[in-house]
Design a protein around this motif. Structure first.
Motif, short mmCIF file in Angstrom:
data_model
loop_
_atom_site.label_atom_id
_atom_site.label_comp_id
_atom_site.label_asym_id
_atom_site.label_seq_id
_atom_site.Cartn_x
_atom_site.Cartn_y
_atom_site.Cartn_z
N GLY A 79 0.80 -1.22 0.00
CA GLY A 79 0.00 0.00 0.00
C GLY A 79 0.83 1.27 0.00
N GLN A 80 2.15 1.17 0.22
CA GLN A 80 3.00 2.35 0.24
C GLN A 80 3.67 2.64 -1.09
N ILE A 81 3.50 1.79 -2.08
CA ILE A 81 4.10 1.99 -3.39
C ILE A 81 3.03 1.91 -4.47
N TRP A 82 3.42 2.27 -5.68
CA TRP A 82 2.50 2.17 -6.82
C TRP A 82 2.34 0.71 -7.21
N ILE A 83 1.05 0.29 -7.42
CA ILE A 83 0.78 -1.05 -7.93
C ILE A 83 -0.19 -0.90 -9.09
N PRO A 84 -0.18 -1.83 -10.05
CA PRO A 84 -1.10 -1.73 -11.19
C PRO A 84 -2.55 -1.79 -10.73
N ASP A 85 -3.36 -0.94 -11.32
CA ASP A 85 -4.79 -0.91 -10.95
C ASP A 85 -5.56 -1.95 -11.75
N LEU A 86 -5.11 -3.21 -11.66
CA LEU A 86 -5.80 -4.30 -12.34
C LEU A 86 -7.05 -4.65 -11.55
N GLN A 87 -8.16 -4.62 -12.24
CA GLN A 87 -9.44 -4.92 -11.60
C GLN A 87 -9.98 -6.26 -12.09
N LEU A 88 -10.65 -6.93 -11.19
CA LEU A 88 -11.30 -8.19 -11.52
C LEU A 88 -12.65 -7.89 -12.13
N GLN A 89 -12.82 -8.25 -13.40
CA GLN A 89 -14.07 -7.97 -14.10
C GLN A 89 -15.12 -9.02 -13.78
N HIS A 90 -16.38 -8.61 -13.86
CA HIS A 90 -17.54 -9.49 -13.60
C HIS A 90 -17.49 -10.07 -12.19
N THR A 91 -17.19 -9.23 -11.24
CA THR A 91 -17.17 -9.68 -9.85
C THR A 91 -18.40 -9.16 -9.13
#
Length: 411
Positions: free
Chosen positions: A104-116
């Motif tokens: 949570g303190q660094i940048w991470i890809p905003d990959l989202q789980l679709q159809h959840t």
């Protein structure tokens, strides 16, 4: 206590070195996170894409809910990328080449789980990320993935094979900013745990989609192919239904004047209706009827047919002296008996011989009285009831064995 002092005397260098490394790691984390902005994409040239590698690990559990048509998978996915702002020289920090820090303190890809069905489906930031001195970041988000399994085909339920997908994508970064790449793919069948499903195949691919913008968006898709293990449904639904229906078939062996012939069929019909309610609770509402529902419907229809045919047989058996029409005689006394190889046992006409007191024999004519005619008609109705009972039993048995054999051996 003596051993502790001996350890201090023999290994003072190791203790001091561990303390120095701990202090250096803390200094390293402070230096890395100083002036670090986790909101911006970690590239020095904004026009260049950031390559994100997705590695699929092991599957440990799988569950599919047919009612909500959702799957829950305990899947280990490792996402890795290079953060140009999180690099350091290991020589300046006592040779530390790798460290860990909260994701949570660094940048991470905003990959989202679709159809959840729950939440936004974002990658969790509650775990630590592994950071290399070259800026390579590896993040394995914990938790169970829950997503909707689209286009489920439940016609062969419970002998069905389902194909479900798990889709990750970024809605804010197109492929010219965030480039997805497939990494290592390891699948161990021994780690897959499910009492109802067997894992057949797992594939992974990257798809490109346009959402109205000039640049395409990449989507990472994991395709799961699983086959249902039908043992539970066979032992708790298919076989009990078959047993109940066969009990209803035994009603054809009872004589028409038996008091239990009709009550047996009605009792079995009520039991099959109860089982039909159980099936309705586990099968989702779909446009096509699952085969288990069709199986229960056919079995219940056969039991209902046995009840209706029993009523018809009892009705024919108790017609008494009613006159049989020409059509009824043709069907029940000629056509069906010849089809079933049945023959009515007819007795010869009675001839009365009376001897008078002189020893002369007087031959009486045939007894054409109305009483004998009525008795003959009652025998015809009973024979018709017997013929109808045999015919309905053959239809019931044929339907029962066809649907049961198809369910067990051909699905």
């Amino acid at each position: 206590m003596i051993f502790f002092y001996i350890f201090l005397l023999l290994f003072p260098h190791q203790i001091c070195q561990a303390e120095v490394n701990s202090n250096m790691e803390g200094k390293l984390l402070n230096d890395l996170l100083k002036d670090y902005n986790k909101m911006s994409r970690p590239v020095k040239n904004l026009s260049s894409p950031l390559e994100v590698t997705i590695n699929i690990g092991t599957f440990e559990s799988f569950d599919l809910d047919e009612i909500s048509q959702t799957i829950s998978v305990l899947l280990y996915i490792t996402v890795s990328w290079v953060d140009k702002f999180l690099t350091w020289n290991p020589e300046e920090y006592s040779g530390i080449n790798q460290t860990r820090l909260p994701a949570g303190q660094i940048w991470i890809p905003d990959l989202q789980l679709q159809h959840t069905p729950i939440g936004s489906g974002m990658l969790s930031t509650e775990s630590n990320a592994i950071l290399d001195s070259s800026g390579l970041v590896k993040h394995t988000p914990p938790g169970t993935i829950k997503t909707i399994c689209q286009e489920m085909d439940l016609y062969k339920f419970p002998y069905d094979t389902q194909t479900c997908t798990i889709e990750h994508l970024s809605f804010t970064h197109p492929s010219n900013e965030l480039f997805l790449r497939l990494g290592d793919f390891t699948l161990d069948q021994n780690t897959f745990q499910s009492q109802e499903w067997q894992l057949l195949n797992v594939t992974s691919r990257i798809e490109i989609n346009y959402y109205g913008g000039p640049y395409p968006f990449q989507k990472h898709i994991i395709c799961l192919m699983v086959k249902r293990i039908p043992n539970y449904y066979i032992s708790n639904m298919i076989y009990p239904y078959a047993v109940l229906a066969s009990v209803a078939g035994l009603g054809f062996t009872l004589p028409p004047d038996s008091a239990d012939k009709l009550s047996l069929g009605v009792s079995v019909l009520l039991s099959t209706t109860f089982y039909a309610g159980m099936v309705a609770d586990i099968v989702p509402v779909t446009t096509s009827m699952p085969f288990l529902g069709l199986y229960c419907l056919v079995m219940m229809s056969l039991v209902a047919f046995s009840v209706v045919s029993t009523l018809a047989v009892i009705n024919l058996h108790n017609r008494g002296e009613a006159k049989m029409s020409y059509l009824q005689k043709t069907i029940f006394l000629k056509f069906l008996p010849s089809l079933l190889f049945m023959e009515k046992k007819s007795k010869p006409s009675q001839v009365q011989r009376n001897t008078n007191h002189k020893g002369k024999v007087q031959v009486e004519t045939l007894n054409d009285s109305s009483k004998e005619v009525e008795q003959e008609q009652a025998k015809d109705w009973k024979f018709a009831a017997k013929v109808l009972n045999e015919f309905c039993m053959i239809i019931f048995s044929a339907g029962f064995f066809i649907i049961f054999a198809y369910t067990i051996f051909f699905l």
